[in-house]
Write a protein that holds these residues in place. Structure first.
Motif, PDB file in Angstrom:
ATOM      1  N   ASN A 219      85.721  21.883  81.553  1.00 27.98           N
ATOM      2  CA  ASN A 219      85.672  23.335  81.664  1.00 27.98           C
ATOM      3  C   ASN A 219      84.390  23.832  80.999  1.00 27.98           C
ATOM      4  O   ASN A 219      84.149  23.558  79.830  1.00 27.98           O
ATOM      5  CB  ASN A 219      86.899  23.919  80.941  1.00 27.98           C
ATOM      6  N   TYR A 220      83.555  24.518  81.768  1.00 30.76           N
ATOM      7  CA  TYR A 220      82.283  24.993  81.204  1.00 30.76           C
ATOM      8  C   TYR A 220      82.243  26.506  81.054  1.00 30.76           C
ATOM      9  O   TYR A 220      81.304  27.150  81.470  1.00 30.76           O
ATOM     10  CB  TYR A 220      81.090  24.501  82.034  1.00 30.76           C
ATOM     11  N   TRP A 221      83.277  27.058  80.489  1.00 28.45           N
ATOM     12  CA  TRP A 221      83.340  28.475  80.114  1.00 28.45           C
ATOM     13  C   TRP A 221      83.732  29.421  81.242  1.00 28.45           C
ATOM     14  O   TRP A 221      84.034  30.567  80.990  1.00 28.45           O
ATOM     15  CB  TRP A 221      82.007  28.996  79.514  1.00 28.45           C
TER      16      TRP A 221
ATOM     17  N   ILE B   8      75.327  28.923  84.837  1.00 30.91           N
ATOM     18  CA  ILE B   8      76.204  28.306  85.834  1.00 30.91           C
ATOM     19  C   ILE B   8      77.411  29.192  86.170  1.00 30.91           C
ATOM     20  O   ILE B   8      78.101  28.972  87.160  1.00 30.91           O
ATOM     21  CB  ILE B   8      76.668  26.912  85.321  1.00 30.91           C
ATOM     22  N   THR B   9      77.650  30.201  85.317  1.00 30.07           N
ATOM     23  CA  THR B   9      78.821  31.078  85.522  1.00 30.07           C
ATOM     24  C   THR B   9      78.390  32.323  86.299  1.00 30.07           C
ATOM     25  O   THR B   9      77.601  33.139  85.794  1.00 30.07           O
ATOM     26  CB  THR B   9      79.441  31.472  84.154  1.00 30.07           C
ATOM     27  N   GLU B  10      78.923  32.459  87.498  1.00 33.65           N
ATOM     28  CA  GLU B  10      78.466  33.526  88.396  1.00 33.65           C
ATOM     29  C   GLU B  10      78.664  34.917  87.779  1.00 33.65           C
ATOM     30  O   GLU B  10      77.800  35.781  87.896  1.00 33.65           O
ATOM     31  CB  GLU B  10      79.204  33.412  89.732  1.00 33.65           C
ATOM     32  N   GLN B  11      79.802  35.111  87.092  1.00 32.99           N
ATOM     33  CA  GLN B  11      80.082  36.436  86.531  1.00 32.99           C
ATOM     34  C   GLN B  11      79.009  36.859  85.526  1.00 32.99           C
ATOM     35  O   GLN B  11      78.615  38.027  85.474  1.00 32.99           O
ATOM     36  CB  GLN B  11      81.478  36.460  85.885  1.00 32.99           C
ATOM     37  N   HIS B  12      78.501  35.904  84.735  1.00 41.13           N
ATOM     38  CA  HIS B  12      77.444  36.251  83.768  1.00 41.13           C
ATOM     39  C   HIS B  12      76.186  36.727  84.502  1.00 41.13           C
ATOM     40  O   HIS B  12      75.531  37.677  84.078  1.00 41.13           O
ATOM     41  CB  HIS B  12      77.047  35.041  82.913  1.00 41.13           C
ATOM     42  N   ILE B  13      75.858  36.046  85.593  1.00 39.16           N
ATOM     43  CA  ILE B  13      74.638  36.399  86.337  1.00 39.16           C
ATOM     44  C   ILE B  13      74.799  37.776  86.992  1.00 39.16           C
ATOM     45  O   ILE B  13      73.875  38.599  86.972  1.00 39.16           O
ATOM     46  CB  ILE B  13      74.309  35.285  87.380  1.00 39.16           C
TER      47      ILE B  13
ATOM     48  N   GLY C  33      72.533  28.877  88.319  1.00 38.94           N
ATOM     49  CA  GLY C  33      72.016  27.511  88.394  1.00 38.94           C
ATOM     50  C   GLY C  33      72.529  26.646  87.265  1.00 38.94           C
ATOM     51  O   GLY C  33      73.217  27.116  86.350  1.00 38.94           O
ATOM     52  N   ASP C  34      72.157  25.380  87.352  1.00 36.99           N
ATOM     53  CA  ASP C  34      72.618  24.373  86.399  1.00 36.99           C
ATOM     54  C   ASP C  34      71.405  23.855  85.631  1.00 36.99           C
ATOM     55  O   ASP C  34      70.406  23.449  86.251  1.00 36.99           O
ATOM     56  CB  ASP C  34      73.276  23.226  87.197  1.00 36.99           C
ATOM     57  N   VAL C  35      71.474  23.870  84.303  1.00 37.34           N
ATOM     58  CA  VAL C  35      70.336  23.426  83.480  1.00 37.34           C
ATOM     59  C   VAL C  35      69.977  21.967  83.793  1.00 37.34           C
ATOM     60  O   VAL C  35      68.844  21.543  83.575  1.00 37.34           O
ATOM     61  CB  VAL C  35      70.621  23.661  81.968  1.00 37.34           C
TER      62      VAL C  35
HETATM   63  C1  LIG Z   1      78.432  29.380  74.528  1.00 31.67           C
HETATM   64  S1  LIG Z   1      77.661  30.139  75.891  1.00 31.67           S
HETATM   65  C2  LIG Z   1      76.058  30.491  75.203  1.00 31.67           C
HETATM   66  C3  LIG Z   1      75.399  31.724  75.742  1.00 31.67           C
HETATM   67  C4  LIG Z   1      74.077  32.094  75.036  1.00 31.67           C
HETATM   68  N1  LIG Z   1      73.038  31.133  75.333  1.00 31.67           N
HETATM   69  C5  LIG Z   1      74.291  32.189  73.552  1.00 31.67           C
HETATM   70  O1  LIG Z   1      73.751  31.385  72.785  1.00 31.67           O
HETATM   71  O2  LIG Z   1      75.030  33.102  73.134  1.00 31.67           O
HETATM   72  C6  LIG Z   1      77.328  28.804  76.980  1.00 31.67           C
HETATM   73  C7  LIG Z   1      76.732  29.268  78.303  1.00 31.67           C
HETATM   74  O3  LIG Z   1      76.248  28.136  79.023  1.00 31.67           O
HETATM   75  C8  LIG Z   1      76.623  28.273  80.374  1.00 31.67           C
HETATM   76  N2  LIG Z   1      76.621  26.911  80.947  1.00 31.67           N
HETATM   77  C9  LIG Z   1      77.508  25.917  80.740  1.00 31.67           C
HETATM   78  N3  LIG Z   1      77.134  24.812  81.400  1.00 31.67           N
HETATM   79  C10 LIG Z   1      75.963  25.103  82.015  1.00 31.67           C
HETATM   80  C11 LIG Z   1      75.067  24.377  82.856  1.00 31.67           C
HETATM   81  N4  LIG Z   1      75.313  23.122  83.160  1.00 31.67           N
HETATM   82  N5  LIG Z   1      73.964  24.994  83.305  1.00 31.67           N
HETATM   83  C12 LIG Z   1      73.701  26.308  82.998  1.00 31.67           C
HETATM   84  N6  LIG Z   1      74.525  27.049  82.214  1.00 31.67           N
HETATM   85  C13 LIG Z   1      75.634  26.452  81.727  1.00 31.67           C
HETATM   86  C14 LIG Z   1      77.976  28.966  80.324  1.00 31.67           C
HETATM   87  O4  LIG Z   1      78.289  29.594  81.536  1.00 31.67           O
HETATM   88  C15 LIG Z   1      77.760  29.949  79.188  1.00 31.67           C
HETATM   89  O5  LIG Z   1      77.204  31.153  79.640  1.00 31.67           O
END
Ligand SMILES: C[S@@+](CC[C@H](N)C(=O)[O-])C[C@H]1O[C@@H](n2cnc3c(N)ncnc32)[C@H](O)[C@@H]1O
Length: 246
Positions: A5-7, A77-82, A100-102
């Motif tokens: 689960n990635y948030w 990666i989370t559409e709602q944030h974008i 996108g994905d880092v």
């Molecule tokens: C804990 S939050 C951090 C947000 C912000 N960078 C901060 O420090 O407050 C983690 C963020 O990473 C995003 N995320 C998780 N996996 C990712 C991936 N593979 N590529 C891009 N974003 C990702 C999540 O959607 C979430 O917005």
């Protein structure tokens, strides 16, 4: 295999990040510290890529510390944030957001002077892919807030009380700690590694703990034990990793 689960499913967190980006909630200490580090240590900062940007709330801290105009791309990666970030920052054409994905960025090589990736690396698998992508798209300086200790610990926090026959949680999130060797093996001869201590605000965490301990459980809410930050039973060695590219 359990589900990573990635948030995406954390709706309370969406609201929190939205309020930070709107300036309703206070700046994050990490955002302040990374902005200050960029100001002090980066070669230049006319263009900044923020991977795992959430709702782009780092922009507020960057604007305060950097003073000059800068071009910013937030990728998450989370559409709602974008969707939220695009709406909140729509007045400023220098700020763009991309789903996108880092680990696989749709960005040209060396197209940003600085890249940031804060609080995201501990929660994803294949961090080698992610850090190599950050190095690829960056010209000068990469800043990553992550957990760095003396050994590598891969931790799955179970998000459900269901486990399969191998004992794997049905749904989980990673809270991973890496060490200096692991990072140096990824970086190779592409840059020099610097690791800075995290300047967390102890009083703010204690205040947060007192407000949340009855909701989350007193051993689960984030807390300070003997000067160290704990998430539940896990000590969190937060650091800012700086890769100065050659
Ligand atoms: C804990 S939050 C951090 C947000 C912000 N960078 C901060 O420090 O407050 C983690 C963020 O990473 C995003 N995320 C998780 N996996 C990712 C991936 N593979 N590529 C891009 N974003 C990702 C999540 O959607 C979430 O917005």
């Amino acid at each position: 295999m359990g589900k990573w689960n990635y948030w995406t499913e954390r709706s309370y967190y969406h609201a929190e990040l939205r309020d930070r980006a709107k300036g309703i909630k206070s700046e994050m200490e990490a955002a302040k510290q990374i902005s200050q580090l960029i100001f002090n240590k980066a070669k230049s900062y006319n263009s900044i890529l923020d991977a795992g940007c959430g709702t782009g709330h780092f922009i507020l801290s960057l604007e305060k510390k950097l003073k000059d105009d800068f071009k910013y791309l937030g990728v998450d990666i989370t559409e709602q944030h974008i969707i939220d970030a695009t709406e909140i920052f729509k007045e400023n054409k220098n700020f763009e957001f991309q789903l996108g994905d880092v680990r696989d960025l749709d960005v040209e090589d060396k197209s940003y002077e600085v890249s940031i990736c804060s609080n995201t690396i501990p929660h994803i698998p294949q961090i080698g892919k992610a850090i190599n992508e950050l190095i690829r798209v960056t010209k000068n300086d990469v800043f990553i807030r992550m957990l760095v200790g003396d050994e590598v610990l891969i931790t799955k926090k179970a998000l459900s009380d269901k486990f399969d026959e191998n004992g794997e949680p049905d749904s989980f999130m990673y809270i991973n700690i890496y060490d200096k060797n692991y990072l140096n093996n990824i970086i190779g001869d592409k840059g020099e590694l610097f690791i800075y201590d995290d300047e967390f605000d102890q009083d703010a965490i204690i205040k947060h703990y007192n407000e949340h301990k009855d909701i989350a459980g007193k051993n689960i809410a984030t807390r300070i034990v003997e000067g160290n930050q704990f998430k539940g039973y896990l000590m969190l060695p937060w650091k800012i990793v700086h890769i100065k590219l050659y």
